[in-house]
Scaffold this motif. Structure first.
Motif, PDB file in Angstrom:
ATOM      1  N   SER A  27      57.138  39.500  20.179  1.00 48.28           N
ATOM      2  CA  SER A  27      58.397  39.984  19.598  1.00 48.28           C
ATOM      3  C   SER A  27      58.359  40.085  18.082  1.00 48.28           C
ATOM      4  CB  SER A  27      59.556  39.078  20.024  1.00 48.28           C
ATOM      5  OG  SER A  27      59.341  37.744  19.577  1.00 48.28           O
ATOM      6  N   ALA A  28      57.455  39.332  17.442  1.00 47.45           N
ATOM      7  CA  ALA A  28      57.386  39.378  15.974  1.00 47.45           C
ATOM      8  C   ALA A  28      56.295  40.325  15.480  1.00 47.45           C
ATOM      9  CB  ALA A  28      57.156  37.973  15.414  1.00 47.45           C
ATOM     10  N   LEU A  29      55.674  41.054  16.379  1.00 47.10           N
ATOM     11  CA  LEU A  29      54.635  42.001  15.944  1.00 47.10           C
ATOM     12  C   LEU A  29      55.260  43.134  15.134  1.00 47.10           C
ATOM     13  CD1 LEU A  29      52.452  42.310  19.174  1.00 47.10           C
ATOM     14  CD2 LEU A  29      51.863  41.133  17.039  1.00 47.10           C
ATOM     15  N   PRO A  30      54.469  43.726  14.257  1.00 51.92           N
ATOM     16  CA  PRO A  30      54.984  44.892  13.526  1.00 51.92           C
ATOM     17  C   PRO A  30      55.439  45.978  14.500  1.00 51.92           C
ATOM     18  CG  PRO A  30      52.868  44.179  12.622  1.00 51.92           C
ATOM     19  CD  PRO A  30      53.089  43.398  13.874  1.00 51.92           C
ATOM     20  N   ARG A  31      56.541  46.604  14.178  1.00 54.03           N
ATOM     21  CA  ARG A  31      57.044  47.678  15.024  1.00 54.03           C
ATOM     22  C   ARG A  31      56.151  48.907  14.879  1.00 54.03           C
ATOM     23  NH1 ARG A  31      59.085  43.060  16.243  1.00 54.03           N
ATOM     24  NH2 ARG A  31      61.276  43.065  16.811  1.00 54.03           N
ATOM     25  N   GLY A  32      55.922  49.593  15.989  1.00 51.18           N
ATOM     26  CA  GLY A  32      55.157  50.827  15.941  1.00 51.18           C
ATOM     27  C   GLY A  32      55.971  51.921  15.283  1.00 51.18           C
ATOM     28  N   THR A  33      55.303  52.751  14.512  1.00 51.10           N
ATOM     29  CA  THR A  33      56.019  53.816  13.805  1.00 51.10           C
ATOM     30  C   THR A  33      55.917  55.152  14.528  1.00 51.10           C
ATOM     31  OG1 THR A  33      54.068  54.211  12.452  1.00 51.10           O
ATOM     32  CG2 THR A  33      55.736  52.713  11.561  1.00 51.10           C
ATOM     33  N   ALA A  69      57.669  45.151  24.080  1.00 51.61           N
ATOM     34  CA  ALA A  69      56.265  45.200  23.663  1.00 51.61           C
ATOM     35  C   ALA A  69      55.484  45.539  24.920  1.00 51.61           C
ATOM     36  CB  ALA A  69      55.825  43.861  23.088  1.00 51.61           C
ATOM     37  N   GLN A  70      54.555  46.461  24.800  1.00 50.39           N
ATOM     38  CA  GLN A  70      53.846  46.976  25.979  1.00 50.39           C
ATOM     39  C   GLN A  70      52.347  46.884  25.755  1.00 50.39           C
ATOM     40  OE1 GLN A  70      55.553  50.623  27.574  1.00 50.39           O
ATOM     41  NE2 GLN A  70      53.542  51.411  28.147  1.00 50.39           N
ATOM     42  N   ALA A  86      41.622  46.489  26.330  1.00 50.75           N
ATOM     43  CA  ALA A  86      43.082  46.476  26.446  1.00 50.75           C
ATOM     44  C   ALA A  86      43.719  45.935  25.169  1.00 50.75           C
ATOM     45  CB  ALA A  86      43.520  45.648  27.648  1.00 50.75           C
ATOM     46  N   SER A  87      44.946  46.305  24.959  1.00 50.62           N
ATOM     47  CA  SER A  87      45.632  45.883  23.729  1.00 50.62           C
ATOM     48  C   SER A  87      47.140  45.979  23.917  1.00 50.62           C
ATOM     49  CB  SER A  87      45.220  46.799  22.559  1.00 50.62           C
ATOM     50  OG  SER A  87      45.660  48.134  22.800  1.00 50.62           O
ATOM     51  N   VAL A  88      47.854  45.334  22.984  1.00 45.33           N
ATOM     52  CA  VAL A  88      49.284  45.598  22.828  1.00 45.33           C
ATOM     53  C   VAL A  88      49.371  46.851  21.964  1.00 45.33           C
ATOM     54  CG1 VAL A  88      51.513  44.706  22.087  1.00 45.33           C
ATOM     55  CG2 VAL A  88      49.741  43.117  22.907  1.00 45.33           C
ATOM     56  N   TYR A  89      49.881  47.919  22.523  1.00 38.24           N
ATOM     57  CA  TYR A  89      49.810  49.212  21.825  1.00 38.24           C
ATOM     58  C   TYR A  89      51.174  49.810  21.506  1.00 38.24           C
ATOM     59  CZ  TYR A  89      50.182  50.791  26.742  1.00 38.24           C
ATOM     60  OH  TYR A  89      50.579  50.969  28.055  1.00 38.24           O
ATOM     61  N   ARG A  90      52.212  49.108  21.915  1.00 36.34           N
ATOM     62  CA  ARG A  90      53.563  49.633  21.672  1.00 36.34           C
ATOM     63  C   ARG A  90      54.505  48.467  21.402  1.00 36.34           C
ATOM     64  NH1 ARG A  90      57.756  51.988  26.236  1.00 36.34           N
ATOM     65  NH2 ARG A  90      59.293  52.776  24.775  1.00 36.34           N
ATOM     66  N   VAL A  91      55.226  48.526  20.296  1.00 33.29           N
ATOM     67  CA  VAL A  91      56.236  47.516  19.985  1.00 33.29           C
ATOM     68  C   VAL A  91      57.462  48.257  19.455  1.00 33.29           C
ATOM     69  CG1 VAL A  91      56.810  45.446  18.677  1.00 33.29           C
ATOM     70  CG2 VAL A  91      54.459  45.798  19.455  1.00 33.29           C
ATOM     71  N   GLN A  92      58.468  48.365  20.295  1.00 36.17           N
ATOM     72  CA  GLN A  92      59.675  49.098  19.915  1.00 36.17           C
ATOM     73  C   GLN A  92      60.800  48.098  19.675  1.00 36.17           C
ATOM     74  OE1 GLN A  92      60.661  52.345  22.512  1.00 36.17           O
ATOM     75  NE2 GLN A  92      62.557  52.817  21.441  1.00 36.17           N
ATOM     76  N   ASP A  93      61.378  48.176  18.487  1.00 34.68           N
ATOM     77  CA  ASP A  93      62.396  47.197  18.109  1.00 34.68           C
ATOM     78  C   ASP A  93      63.545  47.162  19.107  1.00 34.68           C
ATOM     79  OD1 ASP A  93      63.115  45.303  15.897  1.00 34.68           O
ATOM     80  OD2 ASP A  93      64.954  46.497  15.957  1.00 34.68           O
ATOM     81  N   LEU A 134      58.805  56.093  20.121  1.00 37.05           N
ATOM     82  CA  LEU A 134      59.021  55.016  21.087  1.00 37.05           C
ATOM     83  C   LEU A 134      58.342  53.721  20.707  1.00 37.05           C
ATOM     84  CD1 LEU A 134      58.349  57.189  24.239  1.00 37.05           C
ATOM     85  CD2 LEU A 134      60.579  56.531  23.363  1.00 37.05           C
ATOM     86  N   GLY A 135      57.974  53.582  19.446  1.00 39.17           N
ATOM     87  CA  GLY A 135      57.360  52.332  19.020  1.00 39.17           C
ATOM     88  C   GLY A 135      55.872  52.226  19.340  1.00 39.17           C
ATOM     89  N   PHE A 136      55.248  53.319  19.749  1.00 41.74           N
ATOM     90  CA  PHE A 136      53.791  53.270  19.920  1.00 41.74           C
ATOM     91  C   PHE A 136      53.156  53.150  18.548  1.00 41.74           C
ATOM     92  CE2 PHE A 136      54.965  54.875  24.006  1.00 41.74           C
ATOM     93  CZ  PHE A 136      53.966  54.446  24.864  1.00 41.74           C
ATOM     94  N   TYR A 137      52.078  52.352  18.477  1.00 40.77           N
ATOM     95  CA  TYR A 137      51.356  52.276  17.207  1.00 40.77           C
ATOM     96  C   TYR A 137      50.747  53.643  16.903  1.00 40.77           C
ATOM     97  CZ  TYR A 137      51.983  47.223  16.988  1.00 40.77           C
ATOM     98  OH  TYR A 137      52.534  45.968  16.891  1.00 40.77           O
ATOM     99  N   ALA A 138      50.867  54.046  15.651  1.00 40.54           N
ATOM    100  CA  ALA A 138      50.458  55.394  15.269  1.00 40.54           C
ATOM    101  C   ALA A 138      48.942  55.524  15.210  1.00 40.54           C
ATOM    102  CB  ALA A 138      51.089  55.766  13.927  1.00 40.54           C
ATOM    103  N   THR A 139      48.254  54.409  14.988  1.00 35.21           N
ATOM    104  CA  THR A 139      46.788  54.470  14.886  1.00 35.21           C
ATOM    105  C   THR A 139      46.183  53.374  15.763  1.00 35.21           C
ATOM    106  OG1 THR A 139      46.702  52.895  13.053  1.00 35.21           O
ATOM    107  CG2 THR A 139      46.957  55.226  12.489  1.00 35.21           C
ATOM    108  N   PRO A 140      44.971  53.604  16.250  1.00 34.27           N
ATOM    109  CA  PRO A 140      44.303  52.586  17.081  1.00 34.27           C
ATOM    110  C   PRO A 140      44.135  51.261  16.351  1.00 34.27           C
ATOM    111  CG  PRO A 140      43.162  54.694  17.265  1.00 34.27           C
ATOM    112  CD  PRO A 140      44.189  54.856  16.175  1.00 34.27           C
ATOM    113  N   GLU A 141      43.981  51.322  15.032  1.00 30.07           N
ATOM    114  CA  GLU A 141      43.749  50.101  14.263  1.00 30.07           C
ATOM    115  C   GLU A 141      44.945  49.147  14.335  1.00 30.07           C
ATOM    116  OE1 GLU A 141      43.210  53.221  13.096  1.00 30.07           O
ATOM    117  OE2 GLU A 141      41.067  53.061  13.533  1.00 30.07           O
ATOM    118  N   GLU A 142      46.118  49.697  14.567  1.00 27.90           N
ATOM    119  CA  GLU A 142      47.304  48.839  14.616  1.00 27.90           C
ATOM    120  C   GLU A 142      47.415  48.048  15.910  1.00 27.90           C
ATOM    121  OE1 GLU A 142      50.990  50.954  12.919  1.00 27.90           O
ATOM    122  OE2 GLU A 142      49.571  52.587  13.268  1.00 27.90           O
TER     123      GLU A 142
END
Lengths: 301, 301
Positions: B207-213, B93-94, B82-89, B216-224
């Motif tokens: 809340s301070a995590l990098p925003r997903g690009t 954070a999801q 599991a991970s935090v996989y979405r951060v939309q400004d 909907l703010g999903f991280y574009a790559t699994p590494e993020e």
């Protein structure tokens, strides 16, 4: 549980112009509804690393403080030694001179008369419900959110609003120290502080910064501060690299329908419309201006 | 313009209990107003790097979904993959299973009946003004923010509220995919989604995590993605390292005075009280429980 499906419903919440969702076509903007913001009303802050944050100035609401900002820009005041020095979670990111040693340029008034509200009611569109901080909330024709009472109006403190940090009353601040709201709209600041603008692009370059661990979110060490490389009016930048933005006019039935849609979300995801919306959750749309080919290179919701 | 002075005024806005400022003593909590939240109603998510995020569960408002969360915890479902996989400004954070491949543990109901509101009105304190999304807003005795109409009530979507991501209606989500609000309260989600808790500590780690690009703010790559190392009830953790939290009771005149103070800020900084406040800008205080020596190791506003 496919991510695509998980994602799609939440999209509706943040789309200024819902695509296939309710409300349909009548809320869509016509091309003429988008008006380009003058290049000399956009300030571009460039941060270390090259990222930019663009602010639309609000000369109609805090003219003396905006005049100060223009003088500070002309003097290149933020180009040397200024930084983002405070990031407080769910509140603000603040920038300026953390050293407290930089004198203000000639012509900058240290504490202009308060410009926390102005007489009148220029709203051409209103939300259907009052908000807890004002008798009404709505929009100016040229795309500013407004709140007001019987005799006065002001730009509310919402996500992205830029205000002038100040000392205790009656100080009003010079405009050299600015903050952008990066959390729940701290509306108690309304009518207590001068609002000079709104971030229209790049807010995530402030809101995603590490939180300061000092009191009030100030960075505990100078090394944590994020230097500002330059601050320029867009009109000072080369035309080829100049960002241009457009606001959506609000004085038309299409925008009235947009409001209704924001107050009553109803689609395949939202089954229970609220019948109302907070002004800070329904900020008037601003977008990048289409390029010469008419394409839409990007949009700020 | 000294930073200390610049800073001090803004402090008042975020202090649950203003120190020397207005309103004075009557709004201060008595020791008995602080009630320790049971250890088995606190979920501690540990992220890669060791940072933790603590959530208070809301079994009274979404019992079936909270029961699912308990089953997922018991099965250690979030501990692997599991991970935090979405951060939309300015939204959420999801976290959960970004791979979409992890089966739900036995006993977890894929889509319980909707728990988006409940009958009644258990608020013991109310704000003086209605909000745009509800007929009233206020507080349960045990420290939950509430909004409601004549017949129902619900926990509103405010900064830190944790909800259950779901597919299109009538799906209600299982609780395996969760999000925390990290921006202006997206109150349009009220009554459209199950709320299972509130972040009471560590929200800045989301809340301070990098925003997903991605969309909907999903991280574009699994590494993020930010891996979740473990998720535990606080009651499962060693007593010595177990975080403990307290809510402030709201059914007393001191809290009523606190509300008045939040609605009418007036001190050396605030010269114009608003006469109202948004429920999301006046969340009921939660703090770390004092340690054995009676000290206050920290506080969540």
């Amino acid at each position: 549980m496919p991510i695509a499906l998980l994602a799609a419903p939440l999209l509706a919440l943040l789309q200024a112009t819902p695509a296939a969702a309710v409300p349909p076509a009548p809320s869509d903007a016509l091309p003429a509804d988008w008006v380009t913001i003058p290049d000399d009303e956009i300030v571009v802050f460039t941060l270390r690393g090259g990222g930019t944050v663009s602010m639309r100035l609000a000369p109609g609401y805090a003219p003396a403080h905006v005049a100060n900002v223009r003088r500070l820009l002309a003097a290149r005041w933020w180009d040397a030694g200024a930084s983002v020095y405070r990031v407080q979670d769910n509140f603000v990111a603040q920038w300026g001179d953390a050293t407290e040693k930089k004198p203000l340029p000639a012509g900058v008034v240290a504490s202009p008369a308060a410009e926390y509200e102005r007489p009148g009611n220029s709203a051409v569109a209103r939300l259907s419900k009052a908000d807890p901080y004002a008798a009404w909330a709505g929009y100016s024709a040229d795309g500013w959110p407004l709140a007001g009472d019987a005799t006065a109006e002001w730009v509310p403190h919402c996500y992205g609003t830029v205000g002038v940090a100040r000392n205790l009353a009656p100080d009003t601040g010079s405009g050299a120290e600015l903050y952008a709201v990066t959390g729940q709209g701290p509306r108690a600041l309304d009518r207590n502080i001068a609002v000079v603008g709104r971030i229209v692009d790049g807010i995530e370059r402030l809101s995603a910064l590490p939180r300061g661990t000092g009191d009030l979110g100030f960075y505990a060490t100078p090394e944590e501060r994020l230097p500002i490389v330059s601050a320029r009016l867009a009109s000072e930048l080369p035309a080829a690299t100049r960002p241009r933005f457009q606001y959506r006019r609000t004085d038309n039935p299409r925008f009235a329908a947009w409001i209704v849609g924001r107050e009553n979300r109803r689609n395949d995801f939202y089954t229970k419309p609220a019948g109302g919306v907070d002004i800070c959750a329904a900020l008037p749309p601003v977008r990048r201006a289409p390029d010469a080919a008419g394409l839409q290179p990007g949009a700020n919701r």
